[in-house]
Design a protein around this motif. Structure first.
Motif, PDB file in Angstrom:
ATOM      1  N   ARG A   6      36.017   5.305 -26.784  1.00 44.39           N
ATOM      2  CA  ARG A   6      35.964   5.822 -27.640  1.00 44.39           C
ATOM      3  C   ARG A   6      35.682   5.172 -28.873  1.00 44.39           C
ATOM      4  O   ARG A   6      34.817   5.800 -30.177  1.00 44.39           O
ATOM      5  N   VAL A   7      35.143   4.208 -28.642  1.00 45.80           N
ATOM      6  CA  VAL A   7      35.492   3.069 -30.426  1.00 45.80           C
ATOM      7  C   VAL A   7      33.737   3.345 -29.974  1.00 45.80           C
ATOM      8  O   VAL A   7      33.239   3.593 -31.256  1.00 45.80           O
ATOM      9  N   TRP A   8      32.966   3.318 -29.495  1.00 43.43           N
ATOM     10  CA  TRP A   8      32.135   3.491 -29.037  1.00 43.43           C
ATOM     11  C   TRP A   8      31.140   4.771 -29.967  1.00 43.43           C
ATOM     12  O   TRP A   8      29.712   5.245 -30.472  1.00 43.43           O
ATOM     13  N   TRP A  10      33.043   6.442 -31.844  1.00 42.56           N
ATOM     14  CA  TRP A  10      33.040   6.856 -33.186  1.00 42.56           C
ATOM     15  C   TRP A  10      32.032   6.224 -33.854  1.00 42.56           C
ATOM     16  O   TRP A  10      31.363   6.439 -35.121  1.00 42.56           O
TER      17      TRP A  10
END
Length: 206
Positions: A6-8, A10
């Motif tokens: 998910r961070v990737w 974003w």
């Protein structure tokens, strides 16, 4: 999807947004280009395949929980089109510009950073099992629509976003041949992505 995934996603979406916003400001404040005045200069940014690819990538990485045929097609489009953007730029177009300042920043984000983030993000984090031959076939529709739009619009306004689709410079025969070569690259990537997704899905299931 894992938190890292998910961070990737974003980060990928943020890179897309930053690249496009910076490019719009650079274009609005510049003096070079086919269209001399705004808003035509700024709106013309969205005619570029690079921008369209980044928009699809940026939108789809924020909706990875969807499973509809439309989303699966657009998700694959985002990955394939951004891959084509990076490959064609670095193999064919990179030597044509000498950019500095914010223009160079936007160029790096849109042609290098987002292709790497988009392709690696798909390979590492998926989602898996969303690609098959039917989806790969549907994914060809967008590039064909972009090409048709570009050639029809170019015939009326005289502007072509890339040298290899410039009918004024090369004629329709050479341009169609150039597009055929890009289409072969796109189809090869689509087939490769389908096969890789199938293999990675089996790995995850195992």
């Amino acid at each position: 999807m894992t938190m890292i995934g998910r961070v990737w996603s974003w980060v990928t979406a943020a890179a897309v947004l930053a690249g496009i916003v910076i490019q719009l400001f650079v274009t609005a404040s510049g003096t070079e280009g086919f269209f001399p005045d705004n808003p035509d200069r700024v709106l013309n940014v969205f005619a570029f395949f690079t921008i369209q690819s980044n928009l699809i990538l940026g939108a789809t990485v924020l909706m990875l929980d969807r499973r509809s045929t439309l989303f699966r097609t657009l998700r694959l489009n985002g990955v394939l089109c951004i891959a084509v953007t990076g490959i064609v730029y670095h193999l064919v177009l990179a030597g044509l510009d000498s950019l500095t300042g914010w223009a160079a920043v936007a160029n790096f984000l849109l042609h290098t950073a987002t292709p790497v983030l988009g392709v690696l993000g798909w390979a590492l984090f998926g989602p898996r099992g969303t690609t098959d031959l039917r989806i790969a076939g549907w994914s060809v529709v967008f590039p064909l629509l972009w090409l048709a739009f570009t050639l029809i619009r170019g015939a009326f306004v005289g502007f072509y976003p890339y040298p290899f689709v410039d009918v004024n410079q090369h004629g329709y025969g050479q341009v169609l041949l150039n597009c055929l070569l890009v289409a072969v690259l796109f189809l090869a990537l689509a087939a490769g992505a389908t096969a890789l997704d199938r293999r990675l899905s089996k790995t995850v299931e195992g």
